[in-house]
Design a protein around this motif. Structure first.
Motif, PDB file in Angstrom:
ATOM      1  N   HIS A  58       0.703  -1.202   0.088  1.00  0.00           N
ATOM      2  CA  HIS A  58      -0.077   0.133  -0.019  1.00  0.00           C
ATOM      3  C   HIS A  58       0.835   1.199  -0.164  1.00  0.00           C
ATOM      4  O   HIS A  58       1.786   1.307   0.520  1.00  0.00           O
ATOM      5  CB  HIS A  58      -1.048   0.112   1.176  1.00  0.00           C
ATOM      6  CG  HIS A  58      -2.172  -0.718   1.026  1.00  0.00           C
ATOM      7  ND1 HIS A  58      -2.912  -0.780   0.112  1.00  0.00           N
ATOM      8  CD2 HIS A  58      -2.615  -1.744   2.025  1.00  0.00           C
ATOM      9  CE1 HIS A  58      -3.847  -1.605   0.219  1.00  0.00           C
ATOM     10  NE2 HIS A  58      -3.568  -2.295   1.557  1.00  0.00           N
ATOM     11  N   GLU A  94       0.139   6.833   2.184  1.00  0.00           N
ATOM     12  CA  GLU A  94      -1.019   7.379   2.559  1.00  0.00           C
ATOM     13  C   GLU A  94      -2.266   6.298   2.860  1.00  0.00           C
ATOM     14  O   GLU A  94      -2.661   6.673   4.080  1.00  0.00           O
ATOM     15  CB  GLU A  94      -1.422   8.104   1.102  1.00  0.00           C
ATOM     16  CG  GLU A  94      -2.817   8.880   1.355  1.00  0.00           C
ATOM     17  CD  GLU A  94      -3.250   9.727  -0.011  1.00  0.00           C
ATOM     18  OE1 GLU A  94      -3.030   9.173  -0.955  1.00  0.00           O
ATOM     19  OE2 GLU A  94      -3.453  10.870   0.155  1.00  0.00           O
ATOM     20  N   ASP A  95      -2.075   5.143   2.220  1.00  0.00           N
ATOM     21  CA  ASP A  95      -3.179   4.373   2.284  1.00  0.00           C
ATOM     22  C   ASP A  95      -2.813   3.419   3.641  1.00  0.00           C
ATOM     23  O   ASP A  95      -3.812   3.055   4.437  1.00  0.00           O
ATOM     24  CB  ASP A  95      -2.990   3.127   1.276  1.00  0.00           C
ATOM     25  CG  ASP A  95      -4.184   3.762   0.065  1.00  0.00           C
ATOM     26  OD1 ASP A  95      -4.775   4.716   0.364  1.00  0.00           O
ATOM     27  OD2 ASP A  95      -4.077   3.284  -1.024  1.00  0.00           O
ATOM     28  N   LEU A 118      -4.248   5.703   6.117  1.00  0.00           N
ATOM     29  CA  LEU A 118      -5.812   5.745   5.968  1.00  0.00           C
ATOM     30  C   LEU A 118      -6.306   4.591   6.860  1.00  0.00           C
ATOM     31  O   LEU A 118      -7.417   4.786   7.530  1.00  0.00           O
ATOM     32  CB  LEU A 118      -6.048   5.745   4.449  1.00  0.00           C
ATOM     33  CG  LEU A 118      -7.672   5.702   4.248  1.00  0.00           C
ATOM     34  CD1 LEU A 118      -8.345   6.843   4.250  1.00  0.00           C
ATOM     35  CD2 LEU A 118      -7.922   4.916   2.980  1.00  0.00           C
ATOM     36  N   LEU A 119      -5.635   3.384   6.654  1.00  0.00           N
ATOM     37  CA  LEU A 119      -6.214   2.072   7.217  1.00  0.00           C
ATOM     38  C   LEU A 119      -6.103   2.398   8.897  1.00  0.00           C
ATOM     39  O   LEU A 119      -6.836   1.538   9.480  1.00  0.00           O
ATOM     40  CB  LEU A 119      -5.391   0.992   6.742  1.00  0.00           C
ATOM     41  CG  LEU A 119      -5.570   0.367   5.192  1.00  0.00           C
ATOM     42  CD1 LEU A 119      -4.748  -0.492   5.077  1.00  0.00           C
ATOM     43  CD2 LEU A 119      -7.245   0.150   5.155  1.00  0.00           C
ATOM     44  N   ALA A 120      -5.168   3.007   9.136  1.00  0.00           N
ATOM     45  CA  ALA A 120      -4.896   3.163  10.754  1.00  0.00           C
ATOM     46  C   ALA A 120      -5.755   4.320  11.298  1.00  0.00           C
ATOM     47  O   ALA A 120      -5.937   4.287  12.335  1.00  0.00           O
ATOM     48  CB  ALA A 120      -3.503   3.622  10.906  1.00  0.00           C
ATOM     49  N   THR A 137     -16.327  -0.384   6.089  1.00  0.00           N
ATOM     50  CA  THR A 137     -15.044  -0.033   5.272  1.00  0.00           C
ATOM     51  C   THR A 137     -15.453  -0.226   3.710  1.00  0.00           C
ATOM     52  O   THR A 137     -15.065   0.505   2.825  1.00  0.00           O
ATOM     53  CB  THR A 137     -13.966  -0.954   5.421  1.00  0.00           C
ATOM     54  OG1 THR A 137     -14.239  -2.355   5.349  1.00  0.00           O
ATOM     55  CG2 THR A 137     -13.358  -0.649   6.747  1.00  0.00           C
ATOM     56  N   ARG A 164     -14.232   8.771   1.319  1.00  0.00           N
ATOM     57  CA  ARG A 164     -13.174   9.181   2.005  1.00  0.00           C
ATOM     58  C   ARG A 164     -13.541  10.728   2.373  1.00  0.00           C
ATOM     59  O   ARG A 164     -13.924  11.458   1.090  1.00  0.00           O
ATOM     60  CB  ARG A 164     -11.869   9.276   1.145  1.00  0.00           C
ATOM     61  CG  ARG A 164     -11.418   7.913   1.251  1.00  0.00           C
ATOM     62  CD  ARG A 164     -10.598   7.646  -0.021  1.00  0.00           C
ATOM     63  NE  ARG A 164      -9.479   6.658   0.147  1.00  0.00           N
ATOM     64  CZ  ARG A 164      -8.611   6.498  -0.759  1.00  0.00           C
ATOM     65  NH1 ARG A 164      -8.411   7.481  -1.815  1.00  0.00           N
ATOM     66  NH2 ARG A 164      -7.752   5.228  -0.473  1.00  0.00           N
ATOM     67  N   GLU A 209     -10.544  13.478   6.721  1.00  0.00           N
ATOM     68  CA  GLU A 209      -9.798  12.319   6.931  1.00  0.00           C
ATOM     69  C   GLU A 209      -8.444  12.934   6.146  1.00  0.00           C
ATOM     70  O   GLU A 209      -7.312  12.455   6.536  1.00  0.00           O
ATOM     71  CB  GLU A 209     -10.327  11.144   6.069  1.00  0.00           C
ATOM     72  CG  GLU A 209     -10.910  10.288   6.952  1.00  0.00           C
ATOM     73  CD  GLU A 209     -11.528   9.210   6.267  1.00  0.00           C
ATOM     74  OE1 GLU A 209     -11.093   8.614   5.249  1.00  0.00           O
ATOM     75  OE2 GLU A 209     -12.090   8.228   7.017  1.00  0.00           O
ATOM     76  N   ARG A 210      -8.687  13.708   5.357  1.00  0.00           N
ATOM     77  CA  ARG A 210      -7.535  14.028   4.111  1.00  0.00           C
ATOM     78  C   ARG A 210      -6.601  14.922   5.274  1.00  0.00           C
ATOM     79  O   ARG A 210      -5.372  14.853   5.232  1.00  0.00           O
ATOM     80  CB  ARG A 210      -8.081  14.803   3.044  1.00  0.00           C
ATOM     81  CG  ARG A 210      -6.937  14.996   1.992  1.00  0.00           C
ATOM     82  CD  ARG A 210      -7.450  16.201   1.106  1.00  0.00           C
ATOM     83  NE  ARG A 210      -6.133  16.621   0.511  1.00  0.00           N
ATOM     84  CZ  ARG A 210      -5.499  16.217  -0.673  1.00  0.00           C
ATOM     85  NH1 ARG A 210      -5.878  15.207  -1.179  1.00  0.00           N
ATOM     86  NH2 ARG A 210      -4.196  16.991  -0.914  1.00  0.00           N
ATOM     87  N   ILE A 233      -4.696  12.880   7.719  1.00  0.00           N
ATOM     88  CA  ILE A 233      -3.616  12.430   7.024  1.00  0.00           C
ATOM     89  C   ILE A 233      -2.295  13.360   6.733  1.00  0.00           C
ATOM     90  O   ILE A 233      -1.387  13.013   6.969  1.00  0.00           O
ATOM     91  CB  ILE A 233      -4.007  11.605   5.818  1.00  0.00           C
ATOM     92  CG1 ILE A 233      -4.689  10.190   6.204  1.00  0.00           C
ATOM     93  CG2 ILE A 233      -2.569  11.134   4.930  1.00  0.00           C
ATOM     94  CD1 ILE A 233      -5.153   9.716   5.125  1.00  0.00           C
ATOM     95  N   MET A 286       1.236   5.547  11.732  1.00  0.00           N
ATOM     96  CA  MET A 286       0.071   4.487  12.078  1.00  0.00           C
ATOM     97  C   MET A 286      -0.459   4.586  13.334  1.00  0.00           C
ATOM     98  O   MET A 286      -1.796   4.374  13.624  1.00  0.00           O
ATOM     99  CB  MET A 286       0.384   3.208  11.375  1.00  0.00           C
ATOM    100  CG  MET A 286       0.486   3.241   9.941  1.00  0.00           C
ATOM    101  SD  MET A 286       1.451   1.798   9.109  1.00  0.00           S
ATOM    102  CE  MET A 286      -0.235   0.687   9.198  1.00  0.00           C
ATOM    103  N   GLN A 328      -4.366   6.038  15.117  1.00  0.00           N
ATOM    104  CA  GLN A 328      -5.446   5.140  15.822  1.00  0.00           C
ATOM    105  C   GLN A 328      -5.877   6.015  16.980  1.00  0.00           C
ATOM    106  O   GLN A 328      -6.852   5.744  17.639  1.00  0.00           O
ATOM    107  CB  GLN A 328      -4.884   3.926  16.214  1.00  0.00           C
ATOM    108  CG  GLN A 328      -4.404   2.881  15.320  1.00  0.00           C
ATOM    109  CD  GLN A 328      -3.872   1.763  16.330  1.00  0.00           C
ATOM    110  OE1 GLN A 328      -2.700   1.613  16.095  1.00  0.00           O
ATOM    111  NE2 GLN A 328      -4.435   0.880  16.916  1.00  0.00           N
TER     112      GLN A 328
END
Lengths: 378, 250
Positions: B100, B103-104, B107-109, B119, B124, B128-129, B132, B164, B168
């Protein structure tokens, strides 16, 4: 943030090719006069339809193996269960036209001296019910099987082995006459599907086109799933399962969801396959069949979605040719192909083609600009 | 049962883990306060990783208590539930999703709903942006945003994994050997980053690198054979005869 459109270049190409396949085959069969070079003879239509069903099966395996790293060696079972659900519908459509002329009981039940239709045959004379079962039976088996396996954190080769055991056990069960599903002869001698004669050329064309549409739909669905955040979690599970867990994802729920979805796709493939080949019997559960599917995926390119379609079509076309020309050598050829691909094309045909494309376009770019291309930070 | 009232964020009491008779943890007791940073040192096999396994739900202790925020019994929860409570963990070897993009990975975290349906249907959002962007800035990976995590250097992967963890939004971070394999400059930067994180979150750092531990300047716990050997400032701990004998040497 880079957003991946569902209709990227690869998707457009796959859909265009499938659309062409859906139009050209009926045209070549129906419009081109027999004897002309463009004519496609009648017996080739269900054969191509069969390949397309296999491609959908390969696609379903790629969804779990390529994206979530679950190597199922039992997907033939879900395919066969979908096929049996369709076969039961087709059996009920025979009605009094069977050899024994019983209006309710299929021939094999009359032959076994059964007096009543077993309970699990109820409803299968109604197409919508049968169609629902095509999805639900494989899906439910995948849910139950997957729940036990994933909850106990059975992974890797151990999971693969128990999926082989699953399909083998089902094969043995379906071989028994007591199962009420035709024993080793399976279900055959179909007459009609939705009122259309199964053997008729027009029905076969329709089934072929439906199979291509199902493949296109399956491809789009898989593409959408793979491109979603859900799909990213699947890849995360594949590459670093415990990391995914410690991020707070319930890995077993994800595996279960994608395993059931994949099983349902395989079930649809089996349901479309049965009316085109005219028979479903327990040999469809043979463990070797499921392994063959994995070879199609590996040959085409795991984790690419388009690759397994290519792999299934090519390998099966090869099989048709080989088993006619050199029948004894087919399994050797298949085995060598698998070894060759594993050693020299680990990313399959599609992966190799992509590499080639990238390299040649890079060379082209380098030739156009005399300055060396620097890969600065993006 | 009434939960014991503890002011501490993490409370381990009398935790014992045995594997085939070998006691990886032997009546270990440890308390970590809110927004406290603690360094854990100790020789190999002292039980540092097993302790993290118990806290994150990977290993169930044979006996003992592990409470989070005084009420949550960590021994009864699985990894995903514990992560959701607000405990993040960084592995010893950097573990990121190599295929990944950077960025992804973040995103997942990000703290979000973790269910499959959520999910599958998630869109998005701009919010979120922004999160990140801020995280990328903090772990200095803005320029690597679209690169695959597998292409990053070792140090960058370590930082991505810390990023990451931050994504969370945990209350407690467990960090296993963050300085391993890093250059001196990276090590110093990592210490800065961790000190900064510890202003608002509790952090447990397991580390062998004494310079790094000194850099952190926090309370140190030395483990040996599954229990606490010494606890206090680094100077006090390093002066302890038993610590010198089993760990520091000479």
């Amino acid at each position: 943030m880079r957003t991946h459109s569902l209709f990227d270049r690869q998707t457009n190409l796959v859909l265009s090719l499938l659309a062409a396949a859906a139009i050209l085959v009926p045209a070549m069969n129906g419009l081109a006069p027999p004897g002309s070079a463009l004519h496609l003879s009648d017996h080739l239509v269900p054969l191509l339809g069969k390949y397309v069903c296999f491609a959908l099966l390969a696609l379903s395996v790629d969804l779990i193996w390529g994206f979530c790293g679950i190597l199922s060696l039992g997907h033939g079972a879900f395919f066969a269960l979908g096929g049996y659900a369709m076969g039961m519908y087709l059996m009920r459509q025979i009605g009094p036209r069977g050899v024994y002329g019983d209006p309710i009981l299929p021939d094999f039940m009359v032959f076994l001296n059964w007096k009543e239709l077993p309970w699990f045959w109820y409803g299968f004379d109604w197409f919508p019910f049968a169609a629902l079962m095509v999805l639900l039976v494989p899906g439910a088996l995948a849910l139950v099987f997957g729940w036990f396996a994933f909850r106990s954190r059975v992974t890797g080769v151990y999971f693969s082995i128990i999926t082989q055991a699953m399909t083998f056990a089902l094969m043995l069960a379906f071989f028994r006459n007591d199962m009420g599903l035709g024993g080793n002869n399976g279900l055959t001698d179909f007459k009609e599907i939705l009122g259309f004669p199964v053997q008729a050329g027009s029905t076969r064309i329709a089934l072929y086109v439906l199979s291509v549409l199902a493949l296109a739909g399956g491809y789009l669905l898989c593409r959408w799933v793979a491109g979603s955040t859900f799909g990213k979690v699947l890849v995360a599970v594949r590459d670093a399962e415990s990391r995914t867990r410690f991020l707070g994802y319930r890995v077993e729920h994800y595996k279960l969801a994608v395993f059931a979805l994949s099983a349902m796709l395989a079930g649809i493939a089996g349901a479309l396959y049965v009316p085109q080949v005219g028979i479903i019997n327990p040999s469809e559960f043979a463990p070797a069949n499921s392994i063959e599917v994995v070879i199609w995926v590996a040959v085409g390119g795991r984790g690419t979605l388009a690759g397994p379609i290519v792999g299934a079509l090519l390998v099966n076309a090869g099989k048709t040719w080989f088993t006619a020309a050199l029948p004894e050598f087919w399994l050797f050829a298949l085995g060598s192909l698998f070894v060759f691909v594993t050693l020299f094309m680990p990313r399959g045909i599609l992966g190799a083609a992509r590499d080639l494309w990238e390299r040649s376009s890079q060379k082209l770019r380098a030739r156009r600009s005399p300055q060396p291309v620097t890969h600065a930070a993006e | 049962m009434t939960a014991p009232v503890t002011p501490t964020l993490l409370y381990l009491d009398n935790v014992t883990v045995s594997f085939d008779g070998f006691r990886a943890l032997n009546a270990l007791s440890l308390a970590i306060d809110h927004a406290e940073m603690r360094a854990i040192i100790g020789p190999n096999g002292a039980g540092k990783t097993t302790m993290m396994d118990v806290i994150t739900g990977k290993t169930q202790p044979n006996e003992g208590t592990a409470l989070f925020e005084g009420t949550h019994d960590l021994t009864a929860l699985d990894e995903a539930a514990i992560a959701e409570l607000g405990i993040g963990r960084k592995f010893q070897t950097p573990t990121v999703f190599e295929m990944h993009t950077v960025e992804d990975n973040l995103l997942l975290a990000l703290k979000n709903k973790r269910g499959p349906l959520a999910t599958l249907l998630s869109r998005r959002a701009n919010q979120e942006r922004e999160r990140i962007d801020a995280l990328l800035e903090r772990v200095r990976l803005t320029a690597q945003r679209h690169r695959r995590a597998g292409e990053l250097s070792h140090g960058q992967k370590q930082w991505l994994e810390i990023g990451m963890l931050l994504a969370q939004e945990p209350k407690l971070l467990l960090i296993d050997e963050p300085a391993a394999g890093m250059t001196d400059q990276e090590t110093a930067d990592t210490a800065d980053l961790l000190r900064d994180i510890a202003k608002s979150k509790a952090v447990i750092v397991v580390e062998h690198d004494m310079t790094f531990v000194r850099d952190l300047g926090v309370k140190v716990t030395c483990l040996h054979e599954g229990s606490v050997l010494a606890e206090g400032s680094l100077d006090a701990v390093s002066a302890n005869e038993r610590v010198v004998e089993v760990y520091l040497g000479r």
